[in-house]
Motif scaffolding. Structure first.
Motif, PDB file in Angstrom:
ATOM      1  N   ASN A  65       0.848  -1.182   0.000  1.00 21.97           N
ATOM      2  CA  ASN A  65       0.000   0.000   0.000  1.00 21.97           C
ATOM      3  C   ASN A  65       0.887   1.236   0.000  1.00 21.97           C
ATOM      4  OD1 ASN A  65       0.180   1.144   2.962  1.00 21.97           O
ATOM      5  ND2 ASN A  65      -0.034  -1.081   3.154  1.00 21.97           N
ATOM      6  N   GLY A  66       0.319   2.342  -0.415  1.00 18.66           N
ATOM      7  CA  GLY A  66       1.126   3.556  -0.437  1.00 18.66           C
ATOM      8  C   GLY A  66       0.288   4.777  -0.776  1.00 18.66           C
ATOM      9  N   LYS A  67       0.989   5.917  -0.863  1.00 18.19           N
ATOM     10  CA  LYS A  67       0.352   7.196  -1.201  1.00 18.19           C
ATOM     11  C   LYS A  67       1.122   7.826  -2.352  1.00 18.19           C
ATOM     12  CE  LYS A  67      -2.088   9.670   1.112  1.00 18.19           C
ATOM     13  NZ  LYS A  67      -3.506  10.127   0.995  1.00 18.19           N
ATOM     14  N   HIS A  68       0.382   8.468  -3.229  1.00 18.18           N
ATOM     15  CA  HIS A  68       0.997   9.225  -4.313  1.00 18.18           C
ATOM     16  C   HIS A  68       0.242  10.534  -4.401  1.00 18.18           C
ATOM     17  CE1 HIS A  68       2.078  10.445  -8.422  1.00 18.18           C
ATOM     18  NE2 HIS A  68       3.160   9.696  -8.262  1.00 18.18           N
ATOM     19  N   GLY A  69       0.733  11.548  -3.690  1.00 16.25           N
ATOM     20  CA  GLY A  69      -0.008  12.786  -3.568  1.00 16.25           C
ATOM     21  C   GLY A  69      -1.301  12.543  -2.801  1.00 16.25           C
ATOM     22  N   ASP A  70      -2.429  12.908  -3.392  1.00 14.79           N
ATOM     23  CA  ASP A  70      -3.722  12.694  -2.742  1.00 14.79           C
ATOM     24  C   ASP A  70      -4.301  11.306  -3.026  1.00 14.79           C
ATOM     25  OD1 ASP A  70      -3.731  15.237  -1.668  1.00 14.79           O
ATOM     26  OD2 ASP A  70      -4.827  16.119  -3.365  1.00 14.79           O
ATOM     27  N   VAL A  71      -3.563  10.500  -3.756  1.00 20.09           N
ATOM     28  CA  VAL A  71      -4.073   9.178  -4.147  1.00 20.09           C
ATOM     29  C   VAL A  71      -3.509   8.108  -3.213  1.00 20.09           C
ATOM     30  CG1 VAL A  71      -4.133   7.422  -5.960  1.00 20.09           C
ATOM     31  CG2 VAL A  71      -4.326   9.859  -6.553  1.00 20.09           C
ATOM     32  N   SER A  72      -4.408   7.328  -2.608  1.00 19.29           N
ATOM     33  CA  SER A  72      -4.008   6.141  -1.847  1.00 19.29           C
ATOM     34  C   SER A  72      -4.110   4.934  -2.774  1.00 19.29           C
ATOM     35  CB  SER A  72      -4.933   5.932  -0.645  1.00 19.29           C
ATOM     36  OG  SER A  72      -4.972   7.061   0.188  1.00 19.29           O
ATOM     37  N   TRP A  73      -3.247   3.941  -2.572  1.00 22.47           N
ATOM     38  CA  TRP A  73      -3.330   2.744  -3.407  1.00 22.47           C
ATOM     39  C   TRP A  73      -2.979   1.502  -2.603  1.00 22.47           C
ATOM     40  CZ3 TRP A  73       0.997  -0.274  -3.984  1.00 22.47           C
ATOM     41  CH2 TRP A  73       2.233   0.319  -3.703  1.00 22.47           C
ATOM     42  N   VAL A  74      -3.531   0.385  -3.033  1.00 20.01           N
ATOM     43  CA  VAL A  74      -3.197  -0.922  -2.463  1.00 20.01           C
ATOM     44  C   VAL A  74      -3.035  -1.905  -3.623  1.00 20.01           C
ATOM     45  CG1 VAL A  74      -4.416  -0.545  -0.287  1.00 20.01           C
ATOM     46  CG2 VAL A  74      -5.638  -1.587  -2.201  1.00 20.01           C
ATOM     47  N   SER A  75      -2.246  -2.936  -3.390  1.00 17.53           N
ATOM     48  CA  SER A  75      -2.092  -3.980  -4.404  1.00 17.53           C
ATOM     49  C   SER A  75      -2.028  -5.342  -3.725  1.00 17.53           C
ATOM     50  CB  SER A  75      -0.833  -3.762  -5.245  1.00 17.53           C
ATOM     51  OG  SER A  75       0.342  -3.988  -4.475  1.00 17.53           O
TER      52      SER A  75
END
Length: 731
Positions: free
Chosen positions: A155-165
Motif C-alpha cells: 500500500n502507499g500514497k501518491h499525492g492525494d491518491v491512496s493505493w493498495v495492491s
C-alpha cells in the motif's frame, strides 16, 4: 418509450433494502446491493455509520492446483466511516435503469445520501456523498486490501491518491495474478474530511490487474488522478448512455410486476458481471467477498457454468455471452490430452471443474481418491464438453453469425464430434453410450460406506448425454452445410442421428416418464436431470411426437421439482418447451421469486449462483415466443386471457421479433431480419386473411408468402423489417 416513461417503468423493479445485508461476506451469493460493469464488481454492506464497498474483479484468480486454492479471490475494498450516523435508519435502492445504488441514512441530527456506481465504460468506482442539515459531518475513508492466502500486499500514497495492491505470484501457480485499487477523494484534501451540507463530495477508485496493464499500479494511480468533478460528469453521462442502450434492446409487459422485476433484474446481474471477453465470471459472478468461494467459485461444466447465459440469447443480449467461449477454447489442449490418454478417443474430454487459461481447478494429488479417473474430477461423466456446446449452438442459431461459426463454433463442435464418434458403440441397429454417469460419482471422497457408488460408473444411455449428442450432431450438420465444410463426414453424423438410442422410460405413479438411464439409476430424489434433455439440450419441442410430449409433461408432474437445489434454471423452461400448463408454470415461478430471492434480485438456492439468472428470462421468453424448431410461435405457452407483449425478443434465424396479445388475440407481429433467411411463423390468425409488408426505410411494399400446414413462410432480406397483419374481416 420516452426516457422519463422508461425510468418510471424501471423504478418498479429496483432492489429495495430496508436493513443492512446479512450475507456479506459470503462464500456463495451475497445479499447486499450490487453494481458492476461486467469486469469490476462491487457489493455494499455494513451499518450506516460504517459502509463497506467490497471490490472484486472477474480476472483476479489464484491458480494453485490444490483444491480449493485455485479460485477467484477478493481484491480489497473501501470503508466509509460517518460516526454521526450511528443508529440512523437504513434505506438503499438498487436502481436498474441507471445501474447505481442510492443509500439514504437518516439520523437524529444528520441525513446523508450515498450514490454509488461502477462506470460502464471504465474500471472506475464512484461514490457521491451529500448531506442535509445545518452542520458539517465528519467522514473518514479507508482503502484496504485483502490479506493472507499466500498473497503479497502493498500500500502507499501518491499525492492525494491512496493505493493498495495484492499479488499471487508463487512458482507453484499456473500463472500470476496481480491487482491494484487506487483511490482519491475529490476536493476533500485527504481521506478525512467534513461533508458540508448541500455540497457533493466524490470518492473515486480505479481498479486494474496485470491482465489489463503491465504497469497496473501506476496506471490505476494515474487514471484515478485524472478524474475531477468534470470527468465524473462525463463518466456518468457515458455510463447512463451505455445502460440506456442496453435496456433498449428488449423489453416485456406481462401484467405481473414480480416476474417482470426478476426478468429485468436477472439481466442487470448478468450485465454487471459478464463483459470481460478474456475472463468469464465464475459461479458467483464478480462479487467475491472471500478467498474461499464454494466449489472454488470456478466454471462447473455439468450445467452450472452454462446456465447463466441461457436467457440472454432469446432476450437479444447475445453480447453478454461473449466471455462464455473463452475458457472452453483455452481448455481444448487439456481436453484432447485427456480424451487420448484416459479413453483412447479423439476429440475433447472435459472434467467438471475448470478455470481460465486452461487452468484445471482440481487435479491429481488434490483429489482424495486418486485411484479413480486418474485423479481428475470427471465424476464419471462424459457429457461436459457436449453440454458446453449447447450455448455455442444457441448463439449460432440465434445470430447466424457465420464468422463466429467458422472461427469459434465449428472448430469446437468438430472436437466434440470427434470424441463421440469414437466413444459411441454401435450395437445391433443403434448407438449406445456406456460408462457415462448421469449423476456425479463422488470420487472426491476419502472413503465410501459400500461399493454401490462404483456402480454409477457403469450407467448406460444417460438421458442428458442422449440429448446433447443429438443436439451436437444436428447442429454440426446444419453448420457444416452453411460453411461448406466436411461434406464427407455428414453421412456418419446423419447415421448417428438416425440410430442413436431412444430416451429410456419407465412407469412411476401410474405414468410413463423418462428414466435417468437405460441401465443404472432410474430416478433421483432431487435435481432435474430427468428433463435436461428438453432444456437446455433442446432435443424435444412442440413439434415432437405427441407421445414424447406426453411423457415429458408427465415427467415434470411426477418429479415435481419446481423447488430444487439445482433445478431452477431448467425446470420452468423445460415445462414451457413441451407445452405444460402455463398457469402452473407462472404460479410456481412466482413462488420461487418470492421464497428464494434476495433484495438485490438474486434468486438463490443452496448450490446456485449466477446460474439462476437464466431461470426467469428463459422461461418467460419461451412462454412468449418459441423458435428453436425454426418456426416462430407467438405466445405458444401463455394463458390466452392474460394480456402480454414483448419488444425485440430474438428468434432462431437471426430474427428480432415484437408482438402483442390483447383480448385473447395476437394484435401485431413485427419482425426484423438481420441476415436475410427464410422466415417461418406459425399462423397467428387461422381462417383470416393475412398481409405481410416489407419495410425498408420509408418505403413499404406487400410481399408474397406461402402457407403450408398452418405455417407462414416468406423470404426476407438482411436489414429489412416485416409487418404481419390480419384482415379484420373473417373469410
Amino acid at each position: 418509450m420516452k426516457s422519463a416513461e422508461w425510468n418510471e417503468k424501471m423504478a418498479k423493479y429496483n432492489g429495495i433494502f430496508k436493513e443492512p445485508p446479512r450475507k456479506v461476506p459470503s462464500d456463495k451469493v451475497v445479499d447486499g446491493p450490487l453494481m458492476g460493469n461486467g469486469d469490476v464488481g462491487v457489493v455494499l454492506s455494513g451499518l450506516p455509520e460504517r459502509q463497506r464497498l467490497w471490490i472484486s474483479k472477474v480476472d483476479f484468480w489464484k491458480t494453485k492446483r490444490i483444491y480449493p486454492n485455485g479460485s477467484p479471490c477478493l481484491l480489497g475494498g473501501i470503508d466509509i466511516q460517518i460516526p454521526a450516523l450511528e443508529n440512523a435508519s437504513y434505506d438503499a435502492e438498487q436502481r436498474l435503469h441507471e445501474a447505481s445504488v442510492v443509500s439514504t441514512f437518516r439520523g437524529d441530527s444528520a441525513l446523508v445520501t450515498m450514490t454509488s456506481w461502477v462506470s460502464a465504460t471504465e474500471n472506475a468506482v464512484v461514490v457521491e456523498l451529500v448531506c442535509e442539515g445545518q452542520a458539517a459531518i465528519p467522514v473518514k475513508v479507508d482503502l484496504w486490501v485483502q490479506q493472507g492466502h499466500e498473497s503479497e500486499t502493498e500500500n502507499g500514497k501518491h499525492g492525494d491518491v491512496s493505493w493498495v495492491s495484492r499479488k499471487f505470484t508463487g512458482a507453484d501457480l499456473d500463472w500470476p495474478t496481480e491487482g491494484a485499487v487506487a483511490m482519491c477523494c475529490i476536493g476533500s484534501g485527504g481521506n478525512s474530511f467534513e461533508l458540508q451540507p448541500g455540497i457533493k463530495t466524490y470518492i473515486i477508485a480505479y481498479v486494474l490487474t496485470n491482465h489489463d496493464e503491465k504497469d497496473y499500479v501506476q496506471e490505476s494511480i494515474g487514471r484515478v488522478g485524472l478524474i475531477d468533478e468534470s470527468r465524473v460528469g462525463s463518466l456518468r453521462s457515458e455510463h447512463e448512455n451505455w445502460w440506456s442502450q442496453f435496456w433498449a434492446k428488449s423489453s416485456i409487459e406481462i401484467g405481473d410486476e414480480l416476474l417482470e422485476k426478476f426478468w429485468y433484474g436477472s439481466h442487470y446481474i448478468m450485465a454487471c458481471c459478464s463483459r470481460n471477453k478474456s475472463f468469464a465470471p465464475g459461479l458467483f459472478g464478480s462479487w467475491i467477498t472471500t478467498d474461499n468461494p464454494a466449489w472454488a467459485g470456478d466454471y462447473h461444466l455439468n450445467y452450472n457454468y452454462q446456465a447463466p447465459w441461457w436467457g440472454v440469447y432469446s432476450s437479444n443480449h447475445i453480447e453478454l455471452s461473449e466471455p462464455y467461449d473463452t475458457p472452453l477454447l483455452e481448455y481444448m489442449a487439456n481436453g484432447r490430452k485427456y480424451a487420448e490418454q484416459y479413453l483412447e478417443c479423439g476429440g475433447i474430454y472435459y472434467d467438471v471443474g475448470i478455470g481460465p487459461k486452461g487452468f484445471p481447478t482440481v487435479l491429481s494429488t488434490t483429489c482424495a481418491s486418486v485411484t479413480y479417473e486418474h485423479g481428475h474430477l470427471f465424476l464419471g461423466q462424459k457429457s461436459n464438453a457436449a453440454l458446453c456446446a449447447v450455448n455455442i449452438l444457441m448463439r449460432y442459431y440465434y445470430s447466424y453469425d457465420l464468422q463466429y461459426a467458422g472461427q469459434v463454433a465449428y472448430p469446437y463442435l468438430i472436437e466434440v464430434a470427434n470424441f463421440w464418434e469414437d466413444y459411441l458403440v454401435f450395437e445391433g441397429d443403434r448407438y449406445v453410450i456406456y460408462r457415462d454417469a448421469i449423476h456425479e460419482v463422488p470420487t472426491w471422497a476419502e472413503s465410501h460406506p459400500n461399493d454401490e457408488w462404483l456402480q454409477e460408473f457403469e450407467d448406460m444411455n444417460p438421458l442428458l448425454s442422449l440429448g446433447v449428442v443429438r443436439t451436437v450432431f444436428r447442429g454440426l450438420l446444419d453448420m457444416s452445410k452453411e460453411l461448406g465444410l466436411n461434406a464427407e463426414r455428414r453421412g456418419k453424423w446423419e447415421h448417428i442421428l438416425e440410430h442413436i438410442s431412444d430416451f429410456p422410460t419407465f412407469e412411476r405413479d401410474g405414468k410413463t416418464i423418462f428414466r435417468l438411464t437405460e441401465k443404472g439409476r432410474d430416478g433421483w430424489n432431487d435435481n432435474t436431470l430427468a428433463i435436461q434433455h428438453i432444456w437446455p439440450a433442446g432435443a424435444i419441442g412442440l413439434d415432437s411426437d405427441p407421445k414424447l410430449l406426453e411423457i415429458a409433461k408427465d415427467t415434470i408432474t411426477v418429479i415435481n421439482r419446481w423447488t430444487d437445489y439445482n433445478g431452477f434454471p431448467t425446470i420452468f423452461t423445460s415445462a414451457a418447451r413441451v407445452g405444460y400448463d402455463p398457469e402452473v408454470i407462472l404460479r410456481e415461478l412466482r413462488r420461487q421469486c418470492l421464497e428464494h430471492s434476495f433484495p438485490n434480485l438474486f434468486i438463490f438456492f443452496g448450490g446456485g449462483g449466477i446460474e439462476c439468472c437464466s431461470g426467469v428470462p428463459s422461461a418467460i421468453n419461451e412462454m412468449l415466443m418459441q423458435s428453436h424448431e425454426h418456426v416462430i410461435r407467438l405466445f405458444p405457452v401463455w394463458p390466452r386471457e392474460r394480456d402480454a407483449s414483448f419488444i425485440n425478443l430474438r428468434a432462431v434465424g437471426a430474427f428480432v421479433v415484437s408482438s402483442e396479445l390483447s383480448d385473447e388475440m395476437i394484435t401485431n407481429v413485427d419482425i426484423n431480419s438481420e441476415v436475410g433467411r427464410t422466415c417461418r411463423v406459425l399462423n397467428p390468425w387461422p381462417n383470416e386473411e393475412i398481409c405481410i409488408s416489407e419495410i425498408d426505410g420509408d418505403r413499404q411494399k406487400k410481399i408474397d408468402w406461402k402457407l403450408f400446414e398452418n405455417i407462414i413462410s416468406f423470404n426476407t432480406e438482411a436489414g429489412k423489417r416485416y409487418i404481419l397483419r390480419r384482415n379484420m374481416l373473417r373469410v
